[in-house]
Design a protein around this motif. Sequence first.
Motif, short mmCIF file in Angstrom:
data_model
loop_
_atom_site.label_atom_id
_atom_site.label_comp_id
_atom_site.label_asym_id
_atom_site.label_seq_id
_atom_site.Cartn_x
_atom_site.Cartn_y
_atom_site.Cartn_z
N ALA A 326 30.30 57.99 54.31
CA ALA A 326 31.43 57.34 53.64
C ALA A 326 31.19 57.23 52.14
CB ALA A 326 31.67 55.97 54.25
N THR A 327 29.96 56.94 51.75
CA THR A 327 29.63 56.82 50.33
C THR A 327 29.74 58.17 49.63
OG1 THR A 327 28.16 54.95 50.80
CG2 THR A 327 27.87 56.07 48.69
N LEU A 328 29.29 59.23 50.29
CA LEU A 328 29.41 60.57 49.71
C LEU A 328 30.88 60.96 49.54
CD1 LEU A 328 26.59 62.43 51.67
CD2 LEU A 328 26.62 61.98 49.21
N ARG A 329 31.70 60.66 50.53
CA ARG A 329 33.12 60.97 50.41
C ARG A 329 33.77 60.19 49.28
NH1 ARG A 329 36.10 62.71 54.83
NH2 ARG A 329 37.85 62.58 53.36
N ASN A 330 33.35 58.94 49.11
CA ASN A 330 33.90 58.12 48.04
C ASN A 330 33.48 58.61 46.67
OD1 ASN A 330 33.42 55.43 46.20
ND2 ASN A 330 35.30 55.31 47.40
N ARG A 331 32.25 59.12 46.56
CA ARG A 331 31.81 59.68 45.28
C ARG A 331 32.60 60.94 44.93
NH1 ARG A 331 29.86 55.42 45.59
NH2 ARG A 331 27.71 54.78 45.21
N GLU A 332 32.98 61.67 45.95
CA GLU A 332 33.77 62.88 45.73
C GLU A 332 35.20 62.55 45.36
OE1 GLU A 332 33.98 66.96 48.20
OE2 GLU A 332 34.98 65.28 49.19
N ASN A 333 35.77 61.56 46.03
CA ASN A 333 37.13 61.11 45.77
C ASN A 333 37.16 59.60 45.96
OD1 ASN A 333 39.87 60.39 45.84
ND2 ASN A 333 40.47 62.32 46.75
N ALA A 334 37.30 58.86 44.88
CA ALA A 334 37.15 57.41 44.92
C ALA A 334 38.23 56.71 45.72
CB ALA A 334 37.12 56.84 43.49
N GLN A 335 39.26 57.42 46.16
CA GLN A 335 40.28 56.79 46.98
C GLN A 335 39.93 56.81 48.46
OE1 GLN A 335 44.15 58.36 46.13
NE2 GLN A 335 44.22 57.49 44.08
N VAL A 336 38.86 57.49 48.83
CA VAL A 336 38.47 57.58 50.23
C VAL A 336 37.63 56.37 50.60
CG1 VAL A 336 37.20 58.91 51.97
CG2 VAL A 336 38.55 60.10 50.21
N GLY A 337 38.01 55.69 51.65
CA GLY A 337 37.27 54.55 52.16
C GLY A 337 37.53 54.40 53.65
N THR A 338 37.26 53.24 54.18
CA THR A 338 37.38 53.02 55.62
C THR A 338 38.78 53.32 56.16
OG1 THR A 338 35.60 51.37 55.58
CG2 THR A 338 37.11 51.29 57.45
N PRO A 339 39.89 52.90 55.54
CA PRO A 339 41.20 53.23 56.09
C PRO A 339 41.44 54.73 56.23
CG PRO A 339 41.41 51.51 54.45
CD PRO A 339 40.01 52.01 54.36
N ILE A 340 41.01 55.49 55.22
CA ILE A 340 41.18 56.94 55.28
C ILE A 340 40.35 57.53 56.41
CG2 ILE A 340 40.75 59.11 54.05
CD1 ILE A 340 43.18 57.65 53.04
N LEU A 341 39.10 57.06 56.58
CA LEU A 341 38.23 57.59 57.61
C LEU A 341 38.80 57.28 59.01
CD1 LEU A 341 34.72 56.72 56.14
CD2 LEU A 341 35.96 58.88 56.01
N VAL A 342 39.33 56.08 59.20
CA VAL A 342 39.96 55.75 60.48
C VAL A 342 41.15 56.66 60.74
CG1 VAL A 342 41.20 53.97 61.74
CG2 VAL A 342 39.17 53.36 60.46
N HIS A 343 41.93 56.89 59.72
CA HIS A 343 43.09 57.78 59.84
C HIS A 343 42.66 59.19 60.23
CE1 HIS A 343 47.13 59.28 59.08
NE2 HIS A 343 46.62 60.20 58.28
N GLU A 344 41.57 59.68 59.65
CA GLU A 344 41.09 61.02 59.98
C GLU A 344 40.57 61.10 61.40
OE1 GLU A 344 39.70 62.44 55.49
OE2 GLU A 344 38.20 61.84 56.96
N LEU A 345 39.94 60.02 61.88
CA LEU A 345 39.47 60.02 63.27
C LEU A 345 40.62 60.12 64.26
CD1 LEU A 345 36.64 57.32 63.56
CD2 LEU A 345 36.41 59.77 63.81
N GLN A 346 41.71 59.49 63.95
CA GLN A 346 42.81 59.38 64.89
C GLN A 346 43.81 60.53 64.78
OE1 GLN A 346 44.17 55.47 63.74
NE2 GLN A 346 42.82 54.46 65.21
N ASN A 347 43.52 61.48 63.93
CA ASN A 347 44.45 62.61 63.75
C ASN A 347 43.68 63.92 63.80
OD1 ASN A 347 47.27 61.42 62.87
ND2 ASN A 347 45.71 60.19 61.90
#
Length: 347
Positions: A326-347
Amino acid sequence: MSYPPGDDGQQGHPHQPGQYPPPGGQPQQGGYPPPGNPQHGGYPPSGNPQQGGYPQQGGYPQQGGYPPPGYPQQGGYPPPGYPQQGYPQQGGYPAPGAGAPLQDPLVAADFGDWWGKVIAVLRRSWQPLLIIQLATALPALIVGAIIALVVAAGGGVALAVVGGLLSAIIVVAVALLAQGASVYVVTRQAAEQPVGAGEALSFAASRALPLLGWGVLAGILTFIGFLLLVLPGLYLLVVFAASLTGVIMFEKAGIGRTFELVNREFWPTAGKLITAFIAAGIYSWIIQTIVGLFANAGTALYSILVNILTLPVSLASAGVAVVTYATLRNRENAQVGTPILVHELQN
């Protein structure tokens, strides 16, 4: 009675006969509205008109108006954990380069925060993680121990090789399944969404083939890397440990994505993982030393006791994997966090 002259020199026509306008240009009914309180057809004060204009101070926009700064348009913020297409709207995570959102339960701002988030994962999710480990890894280890006993009983070299390969495949496959289910649990519970171990295992089973396929390939590449002067193996170990499970579970991508994600933050990531490996090694050594006082090393009893008592290492590895990814994804794009990761899991 006479009336004051208008601008054209003729007699004025106030709205009520026989009355002059009150001082300050505020006539009675039908005249100009007093400042700050416009009537029908009057002009509202600057910056605060009524219907069709700008919103009132501190309020919500009127029909057809514009929202005050910081309030989203219609269809703005998604509900927690279910973002709309793309990334959060205005007012969500910081823009790229603005730093990590410290309030996010899975994104770490620095080394100390990374350890804090990993420990928080254990406190929050240790129960379902323990159930997952007991339901998967422990039976696999028991099967592996039984195979080892059969081989040791004198099955021959060929049987020893086959038994060793079979045991290794079972252990790796079940460990990857447990890791995938653990990632699912950790992410959903970080977003305060209820989730059970059974649901997590079912989800991980749906990703079993890519988890096993990419996991085996990563293991082979890492082994070859260690044969090539060790350093390539260490590099690959960091890359795959930091992001492989996350890339497969969240992005449904392959092994190439892991290099793209980790290389930009390789040394900070390596430092975090090295400390985690050292801590896990020290804990395991202590457990092995204690168990060695009661059982001989190499026996089935010794193996089972050690694996049970080192389950906290397996639980912690799920937190390490998710928080690091999650930290690596956030460093790549600072808008990525837990809500985005949950959304990706469910889709």
